[in-house]
Design a protein around this motif. Structure first.
Motif, PDB file in Angstrom:
ATOM      1  N   ARG A  80      22.259  31.835  31.016  1.00 31.43           N
ATOM      2  CA  ARG A  80      22.668  32.347  29.756  1.00 31.43           C
ATOM      3  C   ARG A  80      23.420  31.150  28.888  1.00 31.43           C
ATOM      4  N   LYS A  81      23.550  31.191  27.673  1.00 28.17           N
ATOM      5  CA  LYS A  81      24.608  30.560  26.890  1.00 28.17           C
ATOM      6  C   LYS A  81      25.920  31.305  27.132  1.00 28.17           C
ATOM      7  N   PRO A  82      26.806  30.592  27.053  1.00 29.23           N
ATOM      8  CA  PRO A  82      28.493  31.365  27.045  1.00 29.23           C
ATOM      9  C   PRO A  82      28.344  32.317  26.194  1.00 29.23           C
ATOM     10  N   SER A  83      27.842  32.457  24.857  1.00 29.14           N
ATOM     11  CA  SER A  83      28.295  33.447  24.034  1.00 29.14           C
ATOM     12  C   SER A  83      27.460  34.855  24.625  1.00 29.14           C
ATOM     13  N   GLN A  84      26.240  34.363  25.064  1.00 24.87           N
ATOM     14  CA  GLN A  84      25.472  35.568  25.524  1.00 24.87           C
ATOM     15  C   GLN A  84      26.073  36.290  26.966  1.00 24.87           C
ATOM     16  N   PHE A  85      26.842  35.579  27.677  1.00 23.85           N
ATOM     17  CA  PHE A  85      27.451  36.104  28.903  1.00 23.85           C
ATOM     18  C   PHE A  85      28.686  36.626  28.359  1.00 23.85           C
ATOM     19  N   LEU A  86      29.251  36.168  27.278  1.00 27.79           N
ATOM     20  CA  LEU A  86      30.454  37.081  26.911  1.00 27.79           C
ATOM     21  C   LEU A  86      30.002  38.340  26.572  1.00 27.79           C
ATOM     22  N   ARG A  87      28.903  38.454  25.763  1.00 23.17           N
ATOM     23  CA  ARG A  87      28.331  39.691  25.182  1.00 23.17           C
ATOM     24  C   ARG A  87      28.217  40.626  26.354  1.00 23.17           C
ATOM     25  N   HIS A  88      27.613  40.135  27.304  1.00 23.33           N
ATOM     26  CA  HIS A  88      26.829  40.892  28.649  1.00 23.33           C
ATOM     27  C   HIS A  88      28.303  41.396  29.167  1.00 23.33           C
ATOM     28  N   LEU A  89      29.170  40.719  29.468  1.00 20.55           N
ATOM     29  CA  LEU A  89      30.650  41.096  30.164  1.00 20.55           C
ATOM     30  C   LEU A  89      31.196  42.140  29.257  1.00 20.55           C
ATOM     31  N   LYS A  90      30.944  42.044  27.877  1.00 17.45           N
ATOM     32  CA  LYS A  90      31.705  43.143  27.078  1.00 17.45           C
ATOM     33  C   LYS A  90      30.808  44.353  27.266  1.00 17.45           C
ATOM     34  N   SER A  91      29.547  44.209  27.269  1.00 12.27           N
ATOM     35  CA  SER A  91      28.653  45.546  27.511  1.00 12.27           C
ATOM     36  C   SER A  91      29.049  46.061  28.856  1.00 12.27           C
ATOM     37  N   LEU A  92      29.258  45.327  29.893  1.00 13.05           N
ATOM     38  CA  LEU A  92      29.798  45.982  31.245  1.00 13.05           C
ATOM     39  C   LEU A  92      30.954  46.513  31.064  1.00 13.05           C
ATOM     40  N   ALA A  93      31.899  45.800  30.397  1.00  9.19           N
ATOM     41  CA  ALA A  93      33.235  46.357  30.420  1.00  9.19           C
ATOM     42  C   ALA A  93      33.407  47.896  29.537  1.00  9.19           C
ATOM     43  N   GLY A  94      32.465  48.015  28.542  1.00  9.43           N
ATOM     44  CA  GLY A  94      32.371  49.118  27.996  1.00  9.43           C
ATOM     45  C   GLY A  94      33.582  49.436  26.690  1.00  9.43           C
ATOM     46  N   PRO A  95      33.464  50.722  26.273  1.00  6.77           N
ATOM     47  CA  PRO A  95      34.797  50.970  25.349  1.00  6.77           C
ATOM     48  C   PRO A  95      35.954  51.237  25.822  1.00  6.77           C
ATOM     49  N   THR A  96      36.120  51.594  27.026  1.00  9.85           N
ATOM     50  CA  THR A  96      37.288  51.840  27.728  1.00  9.85           C
ATOM     51  C   THR A  96      38.177  50.716  28.094  1.00  9.85           C
ATOM     52  N   PHE A  97      37.539  49.420  28.329  1.00 10.02           N
ATOM     53  CA  PHE A  97      38.285  48.158  28.584  1.00 10.02           C
ATOM     54  C   PHE A  97      38.568  47.285  27.346  1.00 10.02           C
ATOM     55  N   THR A  98      39.723  47.535  27.060  1.00 10.80           N
ATOM     56  CA  THR A  98      39.938  46.705  25.773  1.00 10.80           C
ATOM     57  C   THR A  98      40.658  45.527  25.486  1.00 10.80           C
ATOM     58  N   ASP A  99      41.160  45.311  26.871  1.00 11.78           N
ATOM     59  CA  ASP A  99      42.118  44.089  26.738  1.00 11.78           C
ATOM     60  C   ASP A  99      41.333  42.867  26.760  1.00 11.78           C
ATOM     61  N   ASP A 100      41.496  42.058  25.512  1.00 12.61           N
ATOM     62  CA  ASP A 100      40.502  40.890  25.516  1.00 12.61           C
ATOM     63  C   ASP A 100      41.098  39.729  26.404  1.00 12.61           C
ATOM     64  N   ASN A 101      42.301  39.784  26.879  1.00 12.92           N
ATOM     65  CA  ASN A 101      42.974  38.708  27.601  1.00 12.92           C
ATOM     66  C   ASN A 101      42.490  38.671  28.735  1.00 12.92           C
ATOM     67  N   ILE A 102      42.134  39.989  29.476  1.00 10.54           N
ATOM     68  CA  ILE A 102      41.709  39.814  30.604  1.00 10.54           C
ATOM     69  C   ILE A 102      40.102  39.348  30.681  1.00 10.54           C
ATOM     70  N   LEU A 103      39.454  39.786  29.943  1.00 14.22           N
ATOM     71  CA  LEU A 103      37.941  39.549  29.484  1.00 14.22           C
ATOM     72  C   LEU A 103      37.793  38.135  29.377  1.00 14.22           C
ATOM     73  N   ARG A 104      39.008  37.389  28.698  1.00 10.73           N
ATOM     74  CA  ARG A 104      38.843  36.217  28.199  1.00 10.73           C
ATOM     75  C   ARG A 104      38.946  35.313  29.650  1.00 10.73           C
ATOM     76  N   GLN A 105      39.953  35.740  30.569  1.00 10.37           N
ATOM     77  CA  GLN A 105      40.108  34.999  31.820  1.00 10.37           C
ATOM     78  C   GLN A 105      38.891  35.102  32.594  1.00 10.37           C
ATOM     79  N   LEU A 106      38.316  36.377  32.822  1.00  8.51           N
ATOM     80  CA  LEU A 106      37.181  36.736  33.569  1.00  8.51           C
ATOM     81  C   LEU A 106      36.031  35.895  33.224  1.00  8.51           C
ATOM     82  N   TRP A 107      35.631  35.655  31.827  1.00  8.20           N
ATOM     83  CA  TRP A 107      34.638  34.943  31.276  1.00  8.20           C
ATOM     84  C   TRP A 107      34.984  33.393  31.525  1.00  8.20           C
ATOM     85  N   LEU A 108      36.070  33.085  31.326  1.00 10.87           N
ATOM     86  CA  LEU A 108      36.458  31.671  31.412  1.00 10.87           C
ATOM     87  C   LEU A 108      36.270  31.107  32.871  1.00 10.87           C
ATOM     88  N   ARG A 109      36.806  31.805  33.869  1.00 13.35           N
ATOM     89  CA  ARG A 109      36.462  31.553  35.349  1.00 13.35           C
ATOM     90  C   ARG A 109      35.316  31.110  35.651  1.00 13.35           C
TER      91      ARG A 109
END
Length: 183
Positions: A128-157
């Motif tokens: 996947r392209k990095p932006s597609q992967f980020l959208r996928h991770l956001k989808s997994l995170a769902g509406p209850t996971f709202t901390d972009d900093n944690i998501l950013r770190q998970l994605w970047l790693r």
């Protein structure tokens, strides 16, 4: 020649009036077959699949519970039908569609715990392209996971090392903008 055209026009107008008079009146009850195109059911993305189905119902003017229920049931394969046999064998007298939808979503959607486990440890970039992967991770995170900093770190790693190095200098940019740069 013009008299001949006028006579022909008059005949066509009379024929058109006869056709209109013989058509079904707007208040009369009629049954029309409406074709919709639903993909096979997606058990791993039931909510998205139902959103598509409901868009098809809207476009086709389908509003009756029984018709919606029947269309959805026609797209369920034998394995899925086995999982919802209790609903298929004994559908409720009312709200068949709503009941079927709720049951399918409940039984086939991943739990929040399963989604978070995938988010935290299992998902990889793959092809996947990095932006597609980020959208996928956001989808997994769902509406209850709202901390972009944690998501950013998970994605970047999970991005390649050389991409991580380039993006580390872009800490002041928003996540979507960084994803565009990563692409």
């Amino acid at each position: 020649m013009s008299e001949e055209l006028l006579a022909r026009l008059s005949a066509l107008e009379a024929e058109n009036a006869n056709l209109r008079a013989s058509q079904v009146q707007p208040n009369a009850t009629s049954i029309c077959r409406v074709a919709i195109k639903l993909p096979p059911f997606w058990p791993d993305r039931a909510n998205v699949w139902f959103a598509q189905a409901e868009a098809q119902f809207l476009l086709a003017g389908i509003t009756t519970d029984e018709t919606k229920y029947s269309h959805i049931l026609s797209k369920i394969d034998h394995q899925i039908a086995g999982e919802i046999e209790d609903i298929v064998a004994n559908p409720p007298a009312q709200d068949k569609y709503k009941n079927l939808k709720n049951t399918l979503v409940k039984r086939f959607s991943s739990s929040e715990e399963q989604r978070l486990r995938k988010l935290l440890s299992e998902e990889e970039l793959g092809d996947r392209k990095p932006s597609q992967f980020l959208r996928h991770l956001k989808s997994l995170a769902g509406p209850t996971f709202t901390d972009d900093n944690i998501l950013r770190q998970l994605w970047l790693r999970r991005l390649p090392q050389h991409v991580q190095g380039i993006l580390a200098a872009q800490a002041d940019l928003g996540l979507e903008r960084i994803a565009d740069i990563a692409d």
